[in-house]
Design an enzyme around this catalytic site. Structure first.
Site, PDB file in Angstrom:
ATOM      1  N   LYS A  62     -12.553  -1.517   6.464  1.00 41.06           N
ATOM      2  CA  LYS A  62     -11.687  -2.599   7.247  1.00 41.06           C
ATOM      3  C   LYS A  62     -12.227  -2.843   8.873  1.00 41.06           C
ATOM      4  O   LYS A  62     -12.362  -3.766   9.330  1.00 41.06           O
ATOM      5  CB  LYS A  62     -10.109  -2.145   7.476  1.00 41.06           C
ATOM      6  CG  LYS A  62      -9.660  -1.958   5.919  1.00 41.06           C
ATOM      7  CD  LYS A  62      -9.044  -3.186   5.309  1.00 41.06           C
ATOM      8  CE  LYS A  62      -9.037  -3.174   3.622  1.00 41.06           C
ATOM      9  NZ  LYS A  62      -7.873  -2.413   3.192  1.00 41.06           N
ATOM     10  N   TRP A  86       0.846  -1.283  -0.067  1.00 46.03           N
ATOM     11  CA  TRP A  86       0.081  -0.031  -0.101  1.00 46.03           C
ATOM     12  C   TRP A  86       0.835   1.199  -0.027  1.00 46.03           C
ATOM     13  O   TRP A  86       0.634   2.168  -0.559  1.00 46.03           O
ATOM     14  CB  TRP A  86      -0.890   0.017   1.211  1.00 46.03           C
ATOM     15  CG  TRP A  86      -1.964  -1.115   1.228  1.00 46.03           C
ATOM     16  CD1 TRP A  86      -2.103  -2.178   2.051  1.00 46.03           C
ATOM     17  CD2 TRP A  86      -2.947  -1.300   0.073  1.00 46.03           C
ATOM     18  NE1 TRP A  86      -3.157  -3.091   1.498  1.00 46.03           N
ATOM     19  CE2 TRP A  86      -3.572  -2.743   0.409  1.00 46.03           C
ATOM     20  CE3 TRP A  86      -3.206  -0.708  -1.370  1.00 46.03           C
ATOM     21  CZ2 TRP A  86      -4.575  -3.166  -0.347  1.00 46.03           C
ATOM     22  CZ3 TRP A  86      -4.318  -1.154  -2.113  1.00 46.03           C
ATOM     23  CH2 TRP A  86      -4.945  -2.469  -1.694  1.00 46.03           C
ATOM     24  N   ASP A 126      -1.598   6.452   6.382  1.00 39.95           N
ATOM     25  CA  ASP A 126      -2.757   5.605   5.957  1.00 39.95           C
ATOM     26  C   ASP A 126      -3.198   4.712   7.170  1.00 39.95           C
ATOM     27  O   ASP A 126      -2.147   4.062   7.599  1.00 39.95           O
ATOM     28  CB  ASP A 126      -2.287   4.863   4.446  1.00 39.95           C
ATOM     29  CG  ASP A 126      -3.376   3.811   4.132  1.00 39.95           C
ATOM     30  OD1 ASP A 126      -4.561   3.659   4.896  1.00 39.95           O
ATOM     31  OD2 ASP A 126      -2.987   3.040   3.143  1.00 39.95           O
TER      32      ASP A 126
HETATM   33  C1  LIG Z   1      -7.225  -1.939   1.780  1.00 41.59           C
HETATM   34  C2  LIG Z   1      -6.179  -0.676   2.053  1.00 41.59           C
HETATM   35  C3  LIG Z   1      -6.050   0.112   0.933  1.00 41.59           C
HETATM   36  C4  LIG Z   1      -6.763   0.140  -0.307  1.00 41.59           C
HETATM   37  O1  LIG Z   1      -8.023   0.526   0.001  1.00 41.59           O
HETATM   38  P1  LIG Z   1      -9.152   0.568  -0.962  1.00 41.59           P
HETATM   39  O2  LIG Z   1     -10.402   1.364  -0.378  1.00 41.59           O
HETATM   40  O3  LIG Z   1      -9.408  -0.951  -1.508  1.00 41.59           O
HETATM   41  O4  LIG Z   1      -8.544   1.402  -2.169  1.00 41.59           O
HETATM   42  C5  LIG Z   1      -5.038   1.042   1.260  1.00 41.59           C
HETATM   43  N1  LIG Z   1      -4.139   1.015   2.290  1.00 41.59           N
HETATM   44  C6  LIG Z   1      -4.356  -0.007   3.345  1.00 41.59           C
HETATM   45  C7  LIG Z   1      -3.455   0.100   4.484  1.00 41.59           C
HETATM   46  C8  LIG Z   1      -5.407  -1.046   3.152  1.00 41.59           C
HETATM   47  O5  LIG Z   1      -5.591  -1.889   4.177  1.00 41.59           O
END
Ligand SMILES: *Cc1c(COP(=O)(O)O)cnc(C)c1O
Length: 361
Positions: A196, A102, A172
Site C-alpha cells: 500500500k 480486515w 494492522d
Molecule cells: C490490504 C490490507 C490487508 C490485506 O493485505 P494482504 O497483503 O493482501 O494480505 C490487511 N489489512 C489492511 C488494513 C489492508 O489494507
C-alpha cells in the site's frame, strides 16, 4: 504512454524517483553485474540492502531498540494467524475492535486458536466511524487488544489510540505505515503488508516488542513463528528480496527527498484536505465517513445514485484517473491517496469532479 494517476487501494503508486532508480539499477546493481532479483539472498550486496532497509525503517519510524523488525511473506492476511498463534499465549484470550473487513478477518482467524472476541464494532453504521472504547471494556486477562489502525476499505483511521492499560496493543498498519509519525512504544506489535505505502507486493513488515516474541503456541508452524524470523534477521529462508529492495528505496525517498515523517504527514494532510474540503462543499459528491475519523490515505465517497457513480468511474478512468471504483462491498468511489500520490494528482482529480458535477446537474 503517459503515466496515469492511480488511486488504487493496493498495490498502489510508488514514487517516481524510486521507480527510476530501480530501473537504472535493473541490469547492474552497484557494479555487481546483476539485478537485485537475481542475486543470492546470502550475498554481500543483498546483506547490505536488507540491513540498510531495516536501519532506515528504524530511523524514519523512530523504532525503539527493544523492538525487532522482521521482513516476512504472506501479506497482511498471514499476520491475522501469526498474531494469534504467537501472542494469544498466556490466557488464550484476545480482544478485537472490529472497524471493518480486515479487523473482522483478523478476529475470525484468531477464533480458530483461542477465545477471541469483538469488544466493540462499528458494523451498525457500515464502519463509517471508529467506536469509542475505554479501558473497562477490555478483559483484564486478555493477552492483547487488536485494532486495524487505518481502515483501507471504509476510510476511517484512529486519530487517538484506545487506552488498553497494560495489555499490549496490536495494530494492522498496512495502509498507513510511514504516512505520518507513530509512537511505536505504545504498541506491542505492528504489522503492514508493504504494497500500500512502502513497496511492491511480497514483503510484510513486522515490528514487535522483544518480550512478546518466543512464546508461540506449540502448534505454530516454524515459518509462522516470529522467533524464527527474529533470530535469523529475516534470513531464515529466502526473503522477498526485490520487495525489500524497493522498500529501501522508498525509505530513502522519505528520508532524503521528503525530509522524514513529520514532513510526510504535512504533505498528506494538505492533499487530503483538498479532497475533503471539496466533498464537503459539493452538492453531488459526499464523503461517507464521520469527519473526526477520516483517513488521510483512503477517501470513500458517493453520489447517492449508483448509475451516476458508474458514469463517474467510467469517465474518470478515461481521463487518466484510474482505480477510483469503491470496494466491491461498499460501492461508490474511493480515492486512495498514499504517500506517492502527488498533490497535483488530487488537484486534477478535484478539477475533474467539479466539471463532472457541473456537466451532470
Ligand atoms: C490490504 C490490507 C490487508 C490485506 O493485505 P494482504 O497483503 O493482501 O494480505 C490487511 N489489512 C489492511 C488494513 C489492508 O489494507
Amino acid at each position: 504512454m503517459a503515466r496515469v494517476y492511480n488511486f488504487s487501494a493496493g498495490p498502489s503508486m510508488l514514487p517516481e524517483p524510486v521507480l527510476k532508480k530501480a530501473a537504472a539499477e535493473m541490469l547492474d546493481y552497484e557494479g555487481t553485474g546483476q539485478s537485485v532479483m537475481e542475486m543470492s539472498h546470502r550475498s554481500k550486496a543483498f546483506d547490505k540492502i536488507i540491513k540498510d532497509a531495516e536501519a532506515l525503517l528504524r530511523e524514519v519510524m523512530n523504532i525503539p531498540d527493544n523492538y525487532k523488525v522482521m521482513f516476512v511473506q504472506g501479506g497482511g492476511s498471514t499476520q491475522f494467524a501469526m498474531v494469534a498463534l504467537n501472542l494469544m499465549n498466556k490466557n488464550n484470550k484476545a480482544d478485537y475492535i472490529v472497524t471493518g473487513q480486515w479487523a473482522k478477518k483478523a478476529l475470525q482467524e484468531a477464533q480458530r486458536y483461542g477465545d477471541a472476541v469483538a469488544v466493540a464494532s462499528s458494523a451498525d453504521k457500515t464502519f463509517t466511524y471508529i467506536p469509542k472504547t475505554d479501558k473497562s471494556m477490555f478483559r483484564e486477562d486478555a493477552d492483547y487488544v487488536y485494532i486495524c489502525m487505518n481502515n483501507t476499505i471504509y476510510g476511517t483511521v484512529y486519530h487517538e489510540l484506545p487506552d488498553t492499560g497494560d495489555i499490549p496493543l496490536v495494530a494492522d498498519i498496512s495502509s498507513c505505515i510511514v504516512s505520518e509519525p507513530i509512537d511505536v512504544s505504545k504498541f506491542g506489535l505492528l504489522f503492514a503488508g508493504a504494497q500500500k505505502n512502502m513497496s511492491g507486493a511480497g514483503v510484510t513488515i513486522v515490528i514487535a516488542r522483544e518480550d512478546l516474541i518466543g512464546n508461540a503456541m506449540d502448534i505454530t508452524p516454524t515459518m509462522l513463528n516470529y522467533k524464527t524470523h527474529a533470530d535469523a534477521d529475516s534470513l531464515y529462508n529466502t526473503p522477498p528480496c526485490y520487495a525489500i529492495y524497493i522498500a529501501k528505496l522508498v525509505l530513502e525517498w522519505i528520508k532524503n527527498d521528503i525530509g522524514g515523517l513529520d514532513k510526510m504527514k504535512e504533505l498528506n494532510e494538505k492533499k487530503a484536505k483538498l479532497l475533503y474540503d471539496f466533498l464537503d462543499s459539493s452538492e453531488m459528491f459526499n464523503g461517507t465517513v464521520v469527519p473526526e475519523d477520516r483517513s488521510l490515505m483512503n477517501v470513500p465517497f458517493v453520489t447517492g445514485d449508483a448509475e451516476l457513480d458508474a458514469k463517474f468511474v467510467k469517465e474518470s478512468t478515461e481521463a487518466g484517473f484510474v482505480n477510483l471504483k469503491g470496494h466491491r462491498t461498499v460501492g461508490g468511489m474511493r480515492a486512495s491517496i498514499y504517500n506517492a500520490m502527488p498533490y497535483e494528482g488530487v488537484e486534477k482529480l478535484v478539477e475533474f469532479m467539479k466539471k463532472f458535477e457541473a456537466d451532470n446537474k
